[in-house]
Scaffold this motif. Structure first.
Motif: not given
Length: 170
Positions: A106-115, A133-141, A152-162
């Motif tokens: 349902e939702i892909l969370v992308l962490g793009t690093g420090d910002r 749906a795509v949520e782009v945030q800094d990696t900690p968030n 919350e039992k949502r079907v989610a995935a994440a792509g994270l950059i340290p």
């Protein structure tokens, strides 16, 4: 004034007449409520396959007890290394993995690093057209958002950059 007449008048009249304060609700349980036991039934036990991001460094992530070096893709039942060097490498091709999952996320969370970084609008549009749906945030968030969605039992995935210069609990 008689006590019965004061009770009929209500709290405002009772206070004006100098009577005791009137409470419209009960403070103590009734007799039939005192001795009932509370029961708890677990309808669905926690799944051991749930992925949680437990920590991150500038080198990688700890996901459900496993150390992943470098950028990673966290899927509902797997952790993969993700072949991106920075947010500039996030493209249609690098996100194709997330579009191929079954059941569809349902939702892909992308962490793009420090910002928080802007991704190309065509990339985001393609994901929306696929129903993701795509949520782009800094990696900690992004880590916190992913953990919340999973809890919350949502079907989610994440792509994270340290992140480059941050350390949190590994």
């Amino acid at each position: 004034m008689a006590a019965a007449a004061l009770r009929r008048l209500g709290p405002a009249a009772l206070r004006a007449a100098g009577g005791a304060p009137y409470r419209a609700h009960r403070l103590t349980p009734a007799d039939d409520e005192l001795y009932q036991r509370t029961r708890l039934t677990v309808l669905e036990p926690e799944s051991p396959n749930i992925m949680f991001v437990e920590g991150y460094t500038n080198r990688g992530f700890t996901v459900s007890g496993d150390l992943v070096v470098g950028p990673c893709a966290i899927l509902p039942r797997a952790i993969l290394q993700w072949n991106v060097g920075s947010y500039k490498d996030i493209s249609r091709e690098s996100l194709s993995l997330f579009r191929l999952l079954e059941p569809q996320i349902e939702i892909l969370v992308l962490g793009t690093g420090d910002r928080v970084e802007r991704l190309h609008p065509a990339v985001l549009k393609q994901m929306r057209e696929c129903g993701i749906a795509v949520e782009v945030q800094d990696t900690p968030n992004a880590c916190a958002t992913f953990n919340f969605l999973i809890s919350e039992k949502r079907v989610a995935a994440a792509g994270l950059i340290p992140p480059r210069g941050t350390y949190t609990g590994m």
